[in-house]
Design a protein around this motif. Sequence first.
Motif, PDB file in Angstrom:
ATOM      1  N   GLU A  27       0.799  -1.189   0.013  1.00  0.00           N
ATOM      2  CA  GLU A  27      -0.057   0.054  -0.013  1.00  0.00           C
ATOM      3  C   GLU A  27       0.785   1.299  -0.027  1.00  0.00           C
ATOM      4  O   GLU A  27       0.498   2.152  -0.643  1.00  0.00           O
ATOM      5  CB  GLU A  27      -0.807  -0.025   1.231  1.00  0.00           C
ATOM      6  CG  GLU A  27      -1.937  -1.249   1.271  1.00  0.00           C
ATOM      7  CD  GLU A  27      -2.785  -1.488   2.478  1.00  0.00           C
ATOM      8  OE1 GLU A  27      -3.635  -2.405   2.545  1.00  0.00           O
ATOM      9  OE2 GLU A  27      -2.295  -0.937   3.342  1.00  0.00           O
ATOM     10  N   THR A  31       0.968   4.045  -2.884  1.00  0.00           N
ATOM     11  CA  THR A  31       1.008   5.537  -2.834  1.00  0.00           C
ATOM     12  C   THR A  31       2.173   6.337  -3.308  1.00  0.00           C
ATOM     13  O   THR A  31       1.680   7.381  -3.771  1.00  0.00           O
ATOM     14  CB  THR A  31       0.788   5.669  -1.377  1.00  0.00           C
ATOM     15  OG1 THR A  31      -0.332   5.089  -0.775  1.00  0.00           O
ATOM     16  CG2 THR A  31       0.238   7.133  -0.880  1.00  0.00           C
ATOM     17  N   LEU A  33       4.130   5.567  -5.691  1.00  0.00           N
ATOM     18  CA  LEU A  33       3.943   5.456  -7.263  1.00  0.00           C
ATOM     19  C   LEU A  33       3.069   6.562  -7.708  1.00  0.00           C
ATOM     20  O   LEU A  33       3.395   7.382  -8.698  1.00  0.00           O
ATOM     21  CB  LEU A  33       3.575   4.211  -7.841  1.00  0.00           C
ATOM     22  CG  LEU A  33       4.306   2.807  -7.452  1.00  0.00           C
ATOM     23  CD1 LEU A  33       3.887   1.794  -8.314  1.00  0.00           C
ATOM     24  CD2 LEU A  33       5.875   3.081  -8.229  1.00  0.00           C
ATOM     25  N   ARG A  34       2.054   6.717  -7.169  1.00  0.00           N
ATOM     26  CA  ARG A  34       1.110   7.507  -7.619  1.00  0.00           C
ATOM     27  C   ARG A  34       1.400   9.319  -7.267  1.00  0.00           C
ATOM     28  O   ARG A  34       1.253  10.042  -7.844  1.00  0.00           O
ATOM     29  CB  ARG A  34      -0.472   7.217  -6.780  1.00  0.00           C
ATOM     30  CG  ARG A  34      -1.063   6.165  -7.536  1.00  0.00           C
ATOM     31  CD  ARG A  34      -2.261   5.471  -6.784  1.00  0.00           C
ATOM     32  NE  ARG A  34      -2.684   4.318  -7.478  1.00  0.00           N
ATOM     33  CZ  ARG A  34      -3.519   3.372  -7.027  1.00  0.00           C
ATOM     34  NH1 ARG A  34      -4.096   3.596  -5.850  1.00  0.00           N
ATOM     35  NH2 ARG A  34      -3.978   2.681  -7.646  1.00  0.00           N
ATOM     36  N   ARG A  37       3.756  10.182  -9.786  1.00  0.00           N
ATOM     37  CA  ARG A  37       2.958  10.835 -11.087  1.00  0.00           C
ATOM     38  C   ARG A  37       2.357  12.111 -10.846  1.00  0.00           C
ATOM     39  O   ARG A  37       2.453  12.736 -11.706  1.00  0.00           O
ATOM     40  CB  ARG A  37       1.964   9.650 -11.308  1.00  0.00           C
ATOM     41  CG  ARG A  37       2.589   8.221 -12.115  1.00  0.00           C
ATOM     42  CD  ARG A  37       1.247   7.402 -12.583  1.00  0.00           C
ATOM     43  NE  ARG A  37       1.974   6.039 -12.916  1.00  0.00           N
ATOM     44  CZ  ARG A  37       2.213   5.817 -14.314  1.00  0.00           C
ATOM     45  NH1 ARG A  37       2.151   6.905 -15.029  1.00  0.00           N
ATOM     46  NH2 ARG A  37       2.699   4.881 -14.531  1.00  0.00           N
ATOM     47  N   ARG A  38       1.848  12.211  -9.664  1.00  0.00           N
ATOM     48  CA  ARG A  38       1.137  13.520  -9.276  1.00  0.00           C
ATOM     49  C   ARG A  38       2.154  14.534  -9.375  1.00  0.00           C
ATOM     50  O   ARG A  38       1.792  15.598  -9.768  1.00  0.00           O
ATOM     51  CB  ARG A  38       0.456  13.384  -7.999  1.00  0.00           C
ATOM     52  CG  ARG A  38      -0.757  12.541  -7.897  1.00  0.00           C
ATOM     53  CD  ARG A  38      -1.609  13.075  -6.674  1.00  0.00           C
ATOM     54  NE  ARG A  38      -1.054  12.219  -5.495  1.00  0.00           N
ATOM     55  CZ  ARG A  38      -1.308  11.213  -4.987  1.00  0.00           C
ATOM     56  NH1 ARG A  38      -2.121  10.512  -5.327  1.00  0.00           N
ATOM     57  NH2 ARG A  38      -0.700  10.734  -3.934  1.00  0.00           N
ATOM     58  N   GLU A  40       4.563  14.835 -11.243  1.00  0.00           N
ATOM     59  CA  GLU A  40       5.020  14.963 -12.607  1.00  0.00           C
ATOM     60  C   GLU A  40       6.647  15.090 -12.831  1.00  0.00           C
ATOM     61  O   GLU A  40       7.260  15.649 -13.491  1.00  0.00           O
ATOM     62  CB  GLU A  40       4.440  16.201 -13.174  1.00  0.00           C
ATOM     63  CG  GLU A  40       2.770  15.909 -13.318  1.00  0.00           C
ATOM     64  CD  GLU A  40       2.179  17.263 -14.288  1.00  0.00           C
ATOM     65  OE1 GLU A  40       2.739  17.415 -15.017  1.00  0.00           O
ATOM     66  OE2 GLU A  40       1.530  18.006 -13.365  1.00  0.00           O
ATOM     67  N   LEU A  41       7.248  14.028 -11.908  1.00  0.00           N
ATOM     68  CA  LEU A  41       8.589  13.766 -12.006  1.00  0.00           C
ATOM     69  C   LEU A  41       8.903  13.001 -13.371  1.00  0.00           C
ATOM     70  O   LEU A  41       8.098  12.056 -13.641  1.00  0.00           O
ATOM     71  CB  LEU A  41       9.300  12.932 -10.738  1.00  0.00           C
ATOM     72  CG  LEU A  41       9.174  13.923  -9.381  1.00  0.00           C
ATOM     73  CD1 LEU A  41       9.826  13.279  -8.387  1.00  0.00           C
ATOM     74  CD2 LEU A  41       9.736  15.262  -9.772  1.00  0.00           C
ATOM     75  N   PHE A  43      10.349   9.858 -15.031  1.00  0.00           N
ATOM     76  CA  PHE A  43      10.634   8.350 -14.354  1.00  0.00           C
ATOM     77  C   PHE A  43      10.826   7.443 -15.737  1.00  0.00           C
ATOM     78  O   PHE A  43      10.311   7.671 -16.732  1.00  0.00           O
ATOM     79  CB  PHE A  43       9.875   8.052 -13.526  1.00  0.00           C
ATOM     80  CG  PHE A  43       8.477   7.908 -14.092  1.00  0.00           C
ATOM     81  CD1 PHE A  43       7.853   6.765 -14.739  1.00  0.00           C
ATOM     82  CD2 PHE A  43       7.386   9.014 -13.694  1.00  0.00           C
ATOM     83  CE1 PHE A  43       6.623   6.531 -15.228  1.00  0.00           C
ATOM     84  CE2 PHE A  43       6.050   8.562 -14.200  1.00  0.00           C
ATOM     85  CZ  PHE A  43       5.760   7.596 -14.921  1.00  0.00           C
ATOM     86  N   ALA A  92       2.660  16.490  -3.470  1.00  0.00           N
ATOM     87  CA  ALA A  92       1.821  15.523  -4.164  1.00  0.00           C
ATOM     88  C   ALA A  92       1.774  14.166  -3.230  1.00  0.00           C
ATOM     89  O   ALA A  92       1.235  13.079  -3.669  1.00  0.00           O
ATOM     90  CB  ALA A  92       2.469  15.086  -5.622  1.00  0.00           C
ATOM     91  N   THR A  93       2.292  14.349  -1.923  1.00  0.00           N
ATOM     92  CA  THR A  93       2.290  13.228  -1.263  1.00  0.00           C
ATOM     93  C   THR A  93       1.230  13.386   0.047  1.00  0.00           C
ATOM     94  O   THR A  93       1.590  14.611   0.563  1.00  0.00           O
ATOM     95  CB  THR A  93       3.575  12.533  -0.810  1.00  0.00           C
ATOM     96  OG1 THR A  93       4.528  12.708  -1.880  1.00  0.00           O
ATOM     97  CG2 THR A  93       3.712  11.524  -0.010  1.00  0.00           C
ATOM     98  N   PRO A  94       0.526  12.127   0.628  1.00  0.00           N
ATOM     99  CA  PRO A  94       0.059  12.553   1.887  1.00  0.00           C
ATOM    100  C   PRO A  94       0.922  12.909   2.903  1.00  0.00           C
ATOM    101  O   PRO A  94       1.813  12.354   3.001  1.00  0.00           O
ATOM    102  CB  PRO A  94      -0.626  11.261   2.268  1.00  0.00           C
ATOM    103  CG  PRO A  94      -0.962  10.594   0.713  1.00  0.00           C
ATOM    104  CD  PRO A  94       0.426  11.014  -0.176  1.00  0.00           C
TER     105      PRO A  94
END
Lengths: 242, 623
Positions: A27, A31, A33-34, A37-38, A40-41, A43, A92-94
Amino acid sequence: MSNDAGACRLRVRYVKEGRLAHLGHLEVMGTVLRSVRRAELPFEVSEGFAKRMRIQFSQALPVGASSVAEYYDLLMPVRLDAQEALDRLKAATPTLLAPQEARVLPRRMPALEAWANRALWDVDILGEDVTPDAVRDGIEAALQKGTLEFMRGTKPRTLDLTSTLVSYELEAISGGADDDGGRGVHTRGVHLGLDTRVTERGSLRPAVLINAVLGRAPNRVCRLSQWHEERDGSLTSPMSVG
Amino acid sequence: MRRERENLFYLLEPLLERVERPSRYLNHEWGAVEEQDGPFHVCIMYPDVYDVGLPNLGIAILYDELNRQDGISCERAYLPWIDMAGFMRERSIPLLSLESSSPVASFDLVGFTLAHELVCTNIVEALDLAGITLRADEREEDEPIVIAGGPSAWNCEPVAPMFDAVLLGDGEGAITNMAQCVREAREEGVSRREIWRRLSLLPGVYVPALYDVVVDETSTRWGYCVPKEGSGAPACVTKHCIASLQKTEPVAQRIVPYLTVVQDRLTVEILRGCARGCRFCQAGMTYRPVRERPKEQIVEAVGRGLETSGYDECCLSSLSTTDHSECASILHELYGQLSERGVRISIPSQRLDSYGVEMATSARSSRRAGLTFAPEAGSQRLRDVINKNVTDENMEAAARNAFANGYRRMKLYFMMGLPTETDEDLKGISHMAEHVADIGREVCGKRAKVTVGISVAVFVPKCHTPFQWEGQLPLEETHRRQRVMLHAATDRAVRIAYHDAETSLVEGALSKMGRTGFDLVLAAWRRGCRFDAWTDQFSFERWADAAADIGLDLENIACERFDLDARLPWDHTSPGVSKGFLQREWRRAMEGVTTADCTMTQCTGCGVCPALGVANELAGERA
């Protein structure tokens, strides 16, 4: 694999805190990985029909454990300023999995999971009857025996304790009587510091050790740091490598 | 007394290490609305576990809309799995919302999604865990107003006594109207009965407590509903329908879960409604008319949705995605933009012709997963009866094209127990699958590993369809027909799976019954039924015993045929499709006469457009 001269790896240290300590490793990976993407790096993606992000994680943290020293390496086709990447990732991360540091490292390096083979843990075992002596006696008895036998799911496992437990420290916890706000939470118990090593035959999870010596689960487990142990016993931090 | 609104997560947290998948109960996901200031608080609940409920697009749409309103906050709740529910009952912890961990019973408005018939016992379980009085007409004045809506709201009678109001049709706009109505009524301090009256005046809102059930010689044994004298409720509640999908927000899904959920991807609804007219299909009748989003809106929405969510897959969702008039062009453009980022575009199933395969190929769908088609019946005769307008030639062309494009696996969906079905039709299912496997070996070569999986569901007659008067197959006959189909299949490349006949029988009984069905639901729940859609939890024995408790027999209920002129338990609700049209379609079915799709030919007279004041809204010419 990219042949581009600008290809590099972005090493990120992040935390796993609060209620998100209950996330499983898959999990957390999903998270992250997403989040990438959010953010926008750039990869790299794997070859083949199903294109997947190329990313490596440090060793899995058990469900329920928090950490201030988790790491991942993102393989990037182009070099990006580490601070800019960190800012974008933070946004972009919690918050409870927030990245804390980032460094750009050479593309070719050993995989993080196997490389980071030492860890320091902070463990709380709460309860009126839990004393440092009781915990010490339990750990010493287990060390005398040399191995830990435990169940992982339905399968019996054996772990060499003498090579996976490097050292430990104990300290009594004695909180005030009303520290729990009336919620019935114990504030007395033992604080345990554990230094562990990952070997080819396994790694020591704090909850497994506590369960083996006390027959119960710890109340809190937090990974404080991870290092690579060189052949001479010296330690290298993941963020100071290279 | 309304429960106090307070954060009770500290009661749940110590239990997390003791339950399966603790991340179901954590909240704090990316995209969740953390500020929940209200002062009017709504909790929307999917009556199953988090991992099943989170991807529900309906909830996402309502959550997004309500949280945009001034003074209204919307949270979510899901049903805790059995382990957690057990611990919560032991410790008297009530059902909590996710965002603020407040008791669900402290909210002003609690809404349930009626996803399918088998969630009924989960709704009872949720209300019981929440500590909300089960029956709306027994609730105290200040208890939450409990509402429902969703695809299974048609014939909601077996669960209707639990709801103060049920929304029929599209939720957009209507959910805000309902929330505002309750909010104003609460501010004025009016009675619960007055709130019901006001809700019943809103378009598409059905208030069960304002209706009496009458059983007479014109009805089935389940009776029909008439408004109570002086209630002011309409004799027939017609669904709420938005005229245009393009005026709604295309990226409703904003919450990104931590754990793997059943559809773990971004979903963009590209069209709503389907006019193909399959006579067994409830959604095909109740979601009319067809409303397509324009291509530019879809392409922009997919890009924006992926950017803000971080998903690596997007599903272009609808009842018949490849029918969108610009589907091929949309797929082509999206693939061009997204493939280098490792993003996959998926479409739920393919049109059964070579055109459908071309679209799947242009989406670069996974060859490994194969292609899915739904011929539904094994013979041309029966496909004409159910108005599945595909031919053997369509199937052959689709299969040939798919195998030529590199696919090696094919999945075919069928139904058994359809009206007029014979053993020959059932054998036809196996023969069609074998023929597809033959085509695969011919196109790909004998050494290629071609497989054809067929999945056979049991036909359940649903309300507001041309087959609503039909009965279901008795259990023994279902089992016999399953054997007929199995014995007809000899090709080792064909794999047959069929749905559990007992589960379908319970679904069928609940689809037929009127309000008496609630006694069955309650009896089943008291016998321990919950999570009935989970095969490892479903117990037919408990359901059969529950029916016996109230003097009923499930098979007797599900297999009953209704007279074509009888007043039906759901006649007081309407999706806009006229009963006359359904009767005509039933007669045409019995004659094996098909009816065309009005988006491709001319109006077929279903009655939706004049009844609702709407029309099909197409983005281009359909092929």
